[in-house]
Design a protein around this motif. Structure first.
Motif, short mmCIF file in Angstrom:
data_model
loop_
_atom_site.label_atom_id
_atom_site.label_comp_id
_atom_site.label_asym_id
_atom_site.label_seq_id
_atom_site.Cartn_x
_atom_site.Cartn_y
_atom_site.Cartn_z
N SER A 120 0.82 -1.25 -0.05
CA SER A 120 0.14 -0.05 0.06
C SER A 120 0.88 1.29 0.08
N SER A 121 0.52 2.32 -0.84
CA SER A 121 1.08 3.36 -0.67
C SER A 121 0.18 4.58 -1.04
N MET A 122 0.40 5.90 -0.80
CA MET A 122 -0.72 6.98 -0.85
C MET A 122 -0.54 7.54 -2.23
N THR A 123 -1.58 7.77 -2.85
CA THR A 123 -1.07 8.48 -4.26
C THR A 123 -1.49 10.03 -3.86
N ASP A 126 -4.80 11.35 -2.69
CA ASP A 126 -5.32 10.71 -1.77
C ASP A 126 -5.37 11.82 -0.35
N TYR A 131 -6.27 7.32 4.49
CA TYR A 131 -5.31 6.30 4.30
C TYR A 131 -4.90 5.74 5.53
N LYS A 134 -7.19 3.15 7.11
CA LYS A 134 -7.19 2.12 6.02
C LYS A 134 -6.03 1.23 6.71
N MET A 135 -4.85 1.78 6.58
CA MET A 135 -3.56 1.21 7.17
C MET A 135 -3.54 0.66 8.53
#
Length: 159
Positions: A120-123, A126, A131, A134-135
């Motif tokens: 997972s990574s933040m765009t 976002d 975010y 969610k993590m």
């Protein structure tokens, strides 16, 4: 005695194989409420039914009655196919057999969650709040499956 019935949580989440972890957690809640959890957690009572000791005989009869109630609760919370497969087993044997059949799913789930977490990574567009939530949710799900991630690693993964 409480008239609260928790059997509804087993009725809505009948075991079908894919939901083993949730079903087993709910089963334990119901059995704890009914004061029957020892039937699946502790070893079999060794008192003999033919014993001359009246107290030991009554204890054994009570144990057999509790086993029967526990078995009914377990079977009622399963799909019909699983009921047929386990109807002739004792409660601890049923639980042991189900763990062998479906207990490995938590390992697969743990792998999939950790893979998703590490990838997972933040765009750019976002928002930070959703975010992070969610993590954190992924980290908590892993913790429930017995995979605890340290505080520092959790922070590094989120960042």
């Amino acid at each position: 005695m409480s008239y609260l019935s928790l059997h509804g949580i087993l009725e809505t989440g009948k075991l079908n194989g894919a939901n083993y972890d949730d079903w087993f957690r709910n089963l334990r809640i119901v059995l704890m409420h009914e004061k029957l959890i020892d039937i699946i957690d502790k070893s079999v009572v060794t008192a003999l039914a033919s014993s001359n000791d009246v107290k030991a005989s009554k204890t054994y009869e009570r144990y057999l009655e509790q086993c029967n109630i526990t078995k009914c609760i377990i079977l009622a919370s399963m799909s019909f196919q699983l009921q047929r497969q386990h109807q002739d087993m004792k409660p601890p044997t049923i639980i042991e057999h189900l763990k062998k059949m479906y207990g490995g799913q938590s390992g697969t789930t743990r792998y999939q969650l950790s893979m998703f977490l590490f990838k997972s990574s933040m765009t750019v567009n976002d928002q930070v709040g959703p975010y992070v939530l969610k993590m954190n949710d992924l980290i908590e799900q892993l913790k429930k499956l017995g995979f605890t991630i340290g505080k520092e690693l959790s922070q590094d993964l989120i960042l």
